[in-house]
Design a protein around this motif. Structure first.
Motif, PDB file in Angstrom:
ATOM      1  N   VAL A   1     106.923 111.890  94.300  1.00 49.04           N
ATOM      2  CA  VAL A   1     107.288 112.631  95.482  1.00 49.04           C
ATOM      3  C   VAL A   1     108.459 112.322  96.135  1.00 49.04           C
ATOM      4  O   VAL A   1     109.347 113.253  96.653  1.00 49.04           O
ATOM      5  N   LYS A   2     108.873 111.285  96.090  1.00 46.86           N
ATOM      6  CA  LYS A   2     110.268 110.799  96.697  1.00 46.86           C
ATOM      7  C   LYS A   2     111.348 111.181  96.126  1.00 46.86           C
ATOM      8  O   LYS A   2     112.363 111.217  96.928  1.00 46.86           O
TER       9      LYS A   2
ATOM     10  N   ILE B   1     111.358 117.204  99.091  1.00 40.93           N
ATOM     11  CA  ILE B   1     110.389 117.949  99.874  1.00 40.93           C
ATOM     12  C   ILE B   1     110.397 117.669 101.414  1.00 40.93           C
ATOM     13  O   ILE B   1     110.596 116.472 101.471  1.00 40.93           O
TER      14      ILE B   1
ATOM     15  N   PHE C   1     107.550 117.328 104.093  1.00 38.66           N
ATOM     16  CA  PHE C   1     105.842 117.442 104.276  1.00 38.66           C
ATOM     17  C   PHE C   1     105.548 117.335 105.687  1.00 38.66           C
ATOM     18  O   PHE C   1     105.673 116.158 106.162  1.00 38.66           O
TER      19      PHE C   1
ATOM     20  N   PHE D   1     105.011 107.345 112.069  1.00 33.58           N
ATOM     21  CA  PHE D   1     104.708 105.967 112.122  1.00 33.58           C
ATOM     22  C   PHE D   1     104.368 105.480 113.546  1.00 33.58           C
ATOM     23  O   PHE D   1     105.278 105.561 114.545  1.00 33.58           O
TER      24      PHE D   1
ATOM     25  N   PHE E   1     113.768 107.659 109.825  1.00 34.37           N
ATOM     26  CA  PHE E   1     113.206 106.994 108.745  1.00 34.37           C
ATOM     27  C   PHE E   1     114.008 107.643 107.494  1.00 34.37           C
ATOM     28  O   PHE E   1     114.286 106.638 106.665  1.00 34.37           O
ATOM     29  N   GLY E   2     113.725 108.777 107.350  1.00 35.21           N
ATOM     30  CA  GLY E   2     114.314 109.393 105.968  1.00 35.21           C
ATOM     31  C   GLY E   2     115.829 108.868 105.524  1.00 35.21           C
ATOM     32  O   GLY E   2     116.014 108.956 104.521  1.00 35.21           O
TER      33      GLY E   2
ATOM     34  N   ARG F   1     117.430 106.390 106.770  1.00 32.52           N
ATOM     35  CA  ARG F   1     117.348 104.683 106.560  1.00 32.52           C
ATOM     36  C   ARG F   1     116.999 104.119 105.213  1.00 32.52           C
ATOM     37  O   ARG F   1     117.453 103.217 105.016  1.00 32.52           O
ATOM     38  N   VAL F   2     115.931 105.165 104.823  1.00 35.80           N
ATOM     39  CA  VAL F   2     115.610 104.434 103.366  1.00 35.80           C
ATOM     40  C   VAL F   2     116.463 105.029 102.129  1.00 35.80           C
ATOM     41  O   VAL F   2     115.930 104.696 101.104  1.00 35.80           O
ATOM     42  N   LYS F   3     117.376 105.648 102.267  1.00 35.70           N
ATOM     43  CA  LYS F   3     118.224 106.091 101.328  1.00 35.70           C
ATOM     44  C   LYS F   3     118.731 104.772 100.662  1.00 35.70           C
ATOM     45  O   LYS F   3     119.064 104.079 101.366  1.00 35.70           O
TER      46      LYS F   3
ATOM     47  N   ARG G   1     111.093 115.074 111.613  1.00 30.41           N
ATOM     48  CA  ARG G   1     111.441 114.051 110.691  1.00 30.41           C
ATOM     49  C   ARG G   1     111.592 114.479 109.194  1.00 30.41           C
ATOM     50  O   ARG G   1     112.238 113.979 108.663  1.00 30.41           O
ATOM     51  N   ALA G   2     110.664 115.617 109.198  1.00 26.22           N
ATOM     52  CA  ALA G   2     110.788 116.224 107.723  1.00 26.22           C
ATOM     53  C   ALA G   2     112.164 116.862 107.420  1.00 26.22           C
ATOM     54  O   ALA G   2     112.623 116.851 106.406  1.00 26.22           O
TER      55      ALA G   2
ATOM     56  N   VAL H   1     115.732 114.895 106.338  1.00 28.58           N
ATOM     57  CA  VAL H   1     116.428 114.857 104.798  1.00 28.58           C
ATOM     58  C   VAL H   1     116.846 115.700 104.205  1.00 28.58           C
ATOM     59  O   VAL H   1     117.180 115.947 102.899  1.00 28.58           O
TER      60      VAL H   1
END
Lengths: 291, 344
Positions: B71-72, B76, B78, B86, B97-98, B100-102, B149-150, B153
């Motif tokens: 999924v990551k 997409i 979602f 969170f 979040f999306g 920062r985790v790249k 949030r979705a 990204v």
């Protein structure tokens, strides 16, 4: 007229909801009495006995090489078992809360097993497996690895009795929180580890800390299981609880109660930490919910 | 095609959730997956997202086969029915979040993250809540934050699982319109799952009707309403009166203006607005008794009973037209059917 009837209603409600005063006083007195008799009095005795021959005797018995060795070993055991139990607890809770598999309820029961088995039996199991006459004993002694009557045996026995603490704390918590936040993190491009450290762990951190705290208290205080496998070798395989017993059996009451006072202090510190944790957790909740 | 699904099947134990589903969704559409609960619509959405694995079949996003991609890596967005924000992060951190985790090489700098998050919060009109925690927000606010949030990204497709399912009726109505407008502005290919046919008709540009793990019909909302492919779709979308030729007198239906001769053995589905009622003439055979009526705002919904039958027939007509008929409960009226769909 209506005011009067309202008043009488309130008094009658009060009467039905609260017990007579004497019941209250008896119940409170009984509770305090039991706590005092069975919890505070023994604690006081420990301190009185420890200081029976003065401060110097107390401190010198604590700085005796055997006592110091026992303290070191106790810390060492906790240092090994607590992280292992934590890792096990987190992975077990993860598996149980996240996946459906055959035998899941059996696994949950098995995790609880150490709670229901006498610690002495736990120790004996390891003697039967790793002891000189045990299943694997000969193989290990051939390769010059000592497990029973040595530190590895104590670690194993302590692991056995502390196994459930973290898992038990986390399983209901993780089941309640559910899987959606983790799925959201994955859909946003987070890796499995990022999801674990940034989403899963912060959500369960208070429960986890609580479990670790209880696990640590048990690891440092365990007597039964450790007693069976340790062999009571002074300065080598005596943990603090064993040191207390050995000293007492040798009529070294000051040494024995000095050691006991340390364990009592550990209990108090644990309780303080636990209270602080609960308080912090409530603060956290309040902060996030204040509108 | 922006999203393609080829011969997807999924079983949960012996239950067949999806049975050989194929679906093509062109770029820029806003598609509703519509069906009763348990029809497999959420499972299909989760398979497209990669949150669930299909037993068979392939998923393509923008022409790339992503069936085996986690999924990551699918790019997409979602949105979950229960928001899944969170809970330990502020609104700002949720949206960030999306980013920062790249991976470090792709991760934007703090200043860019800051600007982007505030832009997105502006887009969902909730920038003033940026330092709150999810627990402090209302349901509608949470769902808009989840959407921001979705979108952070820059997903190539947006997937929404019953996005309004947990909201109050009033909030739901506002958010539907808002989602439609947002989609119009962003033009991201989007799929949302719903069991509410009104919601699907109102929001979507394309509707896919699912039942028992199969696609019953796909098309524009108007097409599906006007030309239902089968009896299930006809019953599920909008209101329908069902006339079984065996239960209802064929002569009576003929008298009501519905030719039945060539439809032997079939069932007639008649929309309430295709039934016309008039004051009874003495010689008519198609008379019914007016049992009751309800105001639906601009429309009146009229409950009619055929003599000697317990089942009600429903008609709808504009408010003023009904008033001009001067009808009372218990009056005999003539019934005329303008149009019917025939199904087996």
């Amino acid at each position: 007229m209506s005011a009067v009837s309202a008043n009488s209603f309130i008094t009658s409600k009060k009467l039905t909801l609260s017990d007579p005063n004497w019941v209250r006083y008896v119940l409170i007195g009984l509770t305090l009495g039991i706590i005092g008799l069975f919890l505070l009095l023994p604690l006081l005795t420990v301190l009185v006995e420890a200081f029976a021959k003065g401060w110097t005797a107390y401190s010198s018995s604590l700085t005796h090489p055997d006592a110091l060795a026992a303290m070191r070993l106790t810390l060492f055991i906790a240092l090994i078992t607590v992280p292992l139990t934590t890792v096990f607890g987190v992975s077990a809770a993860w598996a149980i809360a996240r996946f459906d598999f055959r035998g899941k309820s059996l696994l949950i029961t098995l995790i609880d097993l150490p709670f229901s088995v006498s610690p002495v039996i736990a120790g004996l199991i390891y003697v039967l497996i790793f002891g000189a006459q045990g299943w694997l004993g000969p193989w290990f002694s051939e390769h010059d690895i000592k497990i029973i009557f040595a530190v590895p045996g104590i670690v194993l026995a302590t692991l056995f009795v502390t196994f459930p603490f973290v898992a038990r704390e986390l399983i209901p918590l993780m089941q309640e929180i559910g899987h959606e936040e983790e799925e959201a993190a994955l859909s946003l491009g987070a890796s499995g580890w990022q999801t674990f450290f940034r989403v899963t762990l912060p959500n369960v951190k208070w429960g986890l800390l609580n479990g670790v705290l209880l696990c640590n208290a048990r690891a440092m205080g365990e007597f039964g299981a450790v007693s069976v496998v340790s062999g009571h070798i002074r300065g080598l395989t005596n943990t603090l609880p064993l040191h207390v017993e050995v000293s007492y059996n040798e009529y070294d009451f000051v040494g024995s109660f000095a050691g006991a006072s340390l364990l009592a202090a550990l209990a108090v510190v644990t309780l303080v930490f636990k209270t602080v944790l609960e308080w912090k957790q409530n603060q956290d909740k309040k902060l996030k919910a204040k509108g | 095609m922006s999203i393609s699904v080829n011969h997807i099947s999924k079983h949960f134990g012996s239950f067949s959730a999806l049975d050989n589903i194929s679906l093509d969704i062109p770029e820029g559409e806003l598609v509703a997956l519509l069906g009763p609960s348990g029809c497999g619509k959420t499972t299909l959405l989760r398979i497209i997202a990669g949150l669930e694995q299909a037993d068979q079949g392939d998923v393509f996003l923008k022409g790339d086969k992503v069936t085996d991609k986690p999924v990551k890596n699918r790019q997409i967005g979602f949105v979950f029915q229960h928001y899944a924000l969170f809970r330990h992060m502020t609104v700002f951190e949720n949206v960030a979040f999306g980013l920062r985790v790249k991976p470090r090489s792709e991760r934007p700098g703090e200043a860019i993250i800051h600007k982007k998050v505030h832009d997105l919060l502006g887009l969902v009109q909730l920038d003033w809540l940026h330092d709150r925690y999810p627990d402090q927000l209302s349901g509608g606010q949470r769902q808009r934050i989840a959407l921001a949030r979705a979108l952070a990204v820059e997903p190539s497709v947006l997937l929404l699982d019953e996005p309004f399912g947990a909201l109050d009726a009033g909030v739901r109505k506002d958010l539907r319109q808002w989602l439609r407008n947002l989609h119009h502005d962003l033009n991201v290919t989007s799929i949302f799952v719903t069991h509410d046919q009104e919601e699907a008709m109102e929001v979507a540009s394309q509707v896919v009707v699912l039942n028992h793990g199969r696609i019953e019909q796909q098309g524009a909302p108007g097409d599906i309403y006007d030309h239902p492919a089968n009896a299930f779709v006809s019953r599920f979308i909008g209101q329908t009166n069902v006339f079984n030729l065996e239960e209802h007198d064929s002569d009576w239906l003929q008298a009501a203006g519905l030719p039945t001769a060539q439809h032997y053995g079939k069932i007639a589905h008649v929309r309430p607005h295709d039934i016309v009622i008039e004051k009874s003439r003495a010689d008519s055979d198609a008379f019914v008794t007016l049992k009751d009526w309800q105001h639906l705002g601009a429309l009146i919904r009229i409950e009619l009973v055929k003599n000697g039958s317990a089942a009600s027939v429903y008609a709808e007509m504009p408010n003023d037209q009904f008033r001009r008929l001067h009808l009372n409960k218990g009056d005999k009226v003539d019934l005329r059917i303008r149009h019917a769909h025939w199904f087996h």
